[in-house]
Design an enzyme around this catalytic site. Structure first.
Site, short mmCIF file in Angstrom:
data_model
loop_
_atom_site.label_atom_id
_atom_site.label_comp_id
_atom_site.label_asym_id
_atom_site.label_seq_id
_atom_site.Cartn_x
_atom_site.Cartn_y
_atom_site.Cartn_z
N CYS A 55 8.42 -53.02 103.54
CA CYS A 55 9.91 -53.00 103.46
C CYS A 55 10.61 -54.39 103.53
O CYS A 55 11.72 -54.50 103.11
CB CYS A 55 10.35 -51.92 104.62
SG CYS A 55 9.70 -50.30 104.13
N ARG A 132 10.91 -44.96 98.50
CA ARG A 132 11.40 -46.19 98.05
C ARG A 132 12.23 -45.61 96.95
O ARG A 132 11.96 -45.49 95.77
CB ARG A 132 10.41 -47.44 97.69
CG ARG A 132 9.47 -47.70 98.75
CD ARG A 132 8.67 -48.57 98.43
NE ARG A 132 7.61 -48.88 99.61
CZ ARG A 132 7.71 -49.46 100.64
NH1 ARG A 132 8.88 -50.17 100.82
NH2 ARG A 132 6.77 -49.35 101.56
C1 BEZ Z 1 5.46 -50.65 104.71
O1 BEZ Z 1 4.70 -51.69 104.52
O2 BEZ Z 1 6.66 -51.07 104.49
C2 BEZ Z 1 5.29 -49.43 104.77
C3 BEZ Z 1 3.99 -49.05 104.20
C4 BEZ Z 1 3.75 -47.71 104.55
C5 BEZ Z 1 4.39 -46.65 105.28
C6 BEZ Z 1 5.94 -47.32 105.52
C7 BEZ Z 1 6.18 -48.60 105.35
#
Ligand code: BEZ
Length: 219
Positions: A55, A132
């Site tokens: 993110c 996403r």
């Molecule tokens: C992330 O790295 O953004 C992420 C990965 C898995 C679940 C939620 C966020």
């Protein structure tokens, strides 16, 4: 048309639907979808959680390329199921660590109202975090393109910008975009709709034709 809530999950908005209206708290104050400027496009995107690695790369991508969205007359609007306090802490932390500032509103969707309204909460992927998603909303508040990515795969900023520019170019010139189209490439001339138009197309040497139904031209 309003999306209905069943078992805590809404029906998915679809391309062509009016963007569902909502009020929300964001890092830039309270907003309402219906109040966005009537001449602007909106790219609304969700991320699963603040202070997570993928993110952070994605939000930084939106932030560092914000001028390109500005140039396309487009407002950015982020969202996650986190509090305003978490958003503020994360924005400050990323700025301190990397110098990148998330200078666009991020919705604090702590009650999941907006996530459910837009089908961003997909419980078989996660019951607590939005996937996403990217919604491309035109100035008439119509949803024009939707992307959904899972939690473990980051989006592609070039493709988001390419898609936005393709939609706007298509609208402006009444043409369609072929595979891998990017700005400056040939576009597809709409195929003829009747025999008269077909004969005209066959006689037309101004565009590159594979046949009467597949013709391309430079804008
Ligand atoms: C992330 O790295 O953004 C992420 C990965 C898995 C679940 C939620 C966020």
């Amino acid at each position: 048309m309003e999306n209905t809530i069943e078992n805590g999950v809404t029906s998915m908005p679809r391309i062509g639907d009016e963007a569902p209206d909502f009020k929300a708290k964001t890092t830039k104050g309270d907003i309402q979808m219906a109040d966005f400027a009537k001449d602007k496009w909106i790219v609304m995107f969700s991320h699963p959680a603040d202070f997570t690695p993928v993110c952070t790369t994605e939000m930084s991508g939106f932030a560092t390329r914000k001028e390109e969205f500005d140039a396309l007359n487009t407002e950015l609007l982020g969202l996650s199921i986190d509090s305003i306090h978490a958003h503020l802490g994360w924005v400050a932390n990323v700025r301190e660590k990397t110098g990148v500032y998330f200078d666009f509103p991020i919705i604090a969707d702590i009650d999941m109202k907006v996530s459910k309204l837009y089908g961003m909460l997909q419980p078989n992927e996660s019951e607590t975090a939005a996937v996403r998603a990217v919604f491309f909303i035109d100035p008439k508040k119509k949803i024009r393109l939707i992307m959904y990515y899972p939690l473990n795969v980051g989006r592609n900023m070039d493709e988001i910008l390419r898609s936005l520019e393709a939609l706007q170019t298509s609208d402006k010139h009444g043409v369609a975009m072929p595979l891998d189209w990017k700005k400056g490439d040939k576009v597809i001339v709409p195929p003829p709709k009747n025999l008269e138009e077909m004969e005209a197309r066959i006689a037309d040497d101004s565009c590159e034709k594979v046949d009467f139904y597949l013709a391309k031209k430079f804008l």
